[in-house]
Design a protein around this motif. Structure first.
Motif, PDB file in Angstrom:
ATOM      1  N   TRP A  94       0.799  -1.214   0.080  1.00  0.00           N
ATOM      2  CA  TRP A  94      -0.037  -0.051   0.151  1.00  0.00           C
ATOM      3  C   TRP A  94       0.916   1.317  -0.056  1.00  0.00           C
ATOM      4  CZ3 TRP A  94      -1.605   3.008   4.707  1.00  0.00           C
ATOM      5  CH2 TRP A  94      -2.424   3.962   4.598  1.00  0.00           C
TER       6      TRP A  94
ATOM      7  N   GLN B  70      -1.435  -8.475  -1.576  1.00  0.00           N
ATOM      8  CA  GLN B  70      -2.156  -7.893  -0.557  1.00  0.00           C
ATOM      9  C   GLN B  70      -3.408  -8.816   0.017  1.00  0.00           C
ATOM     10  OE1 GLN B  70      -2.680  -3.807  -2.321  1.00  0.00           O
ATOM     11  NE2 GLN B  70      -1.871  -3.180  -0.434  1.00  0.00           N
TER      12      GLN B  70
ATOM     13  N   HIS C  22      -7.026   2.456  -0.713  1.00  0.00           N
ATOM     14  CA  HIS C  22      -6.806   3.189   0.648  1.00  0.00           C
ATOM     15  C   HIS C  22      -7.450   2.507   1.709  1.00  0.00           C
ATOM     16  CE1 HIS C  22      -3.994   6.039  -0.854  1.00  0.00           C
ATOM     17  NE2 HIS C  22      -4.746   6.670  -1.751  1.00  0.00           N
TER      18      HIS C  22
ATOM     19  N   GLY D  73      -5.264  -0.850   2.797  1.00  0.00           N
ATOM     20  CA  GLY D  73      -4.124  -0.512   3.487  1.00  0.00           C
ATOM     21  C   GLY D  73      -4.221   0.230   4.716  1.00  0.00           C
TER      22      GLY D  73
END
Length: 116
Positions: A23, A36, A99, A102
């Motif tokens: 991220w 991720q 976003h 992360g």
């Protein structure tokens, strides 16, 4: 059993590093990378394993904290799965989705370290 628990902690931290590290590395062009999702899955598996080992090791646990962390981890995993599918298909991944993955993972790290 302590060795197994410590290995789970190590792998749990590796999973968090996979999510948050990618991220931060993608900050200029936010996206959700398939690694991720792998990190989120690793975090879920090791987190549940550690929760199962707590009673076996006679450790004190804050189950409210662990429950909140589990819910956040599930949300991160679902969002990372959605984002990684879009990434693999070549579809655009929204900045908000990137976003969220992360940021929520970082929130989970903060809860783990700051809430005693």
């Amino acid at each position: 059993m302590n060795i197994v628990y410590n290995i789970m902690v190590f792998l749990h931290i590796v999973g968090a590093a996979m999510i948050v590290g990618i991220w931060i590395g993608q900050m200029k062009k936010p996206t959700v990378h398939p690694r991720q999702f792998d990190g989120a899955a690793l975090q879920l598996l090791t987190g549940v394993a550690m929760m199962g080992l707590i009673p076996a090791l006679d450790m004190d646990a804050n189950y409210a904290k662990l429950g909140i962390k589990l819910v956040i981890a599930l949300v991160v995993a679902v969002l990372a799965f959605i984002g990684s599918r879009k990434f693999k298909k070549g579809e655009p991944v929204s900045i908000g989705l990137a976003h969220s993955v992360g940021g929520l993972a970082l929130l989970n790290v903060a809860i783990a370290t700051l809430w005693r």
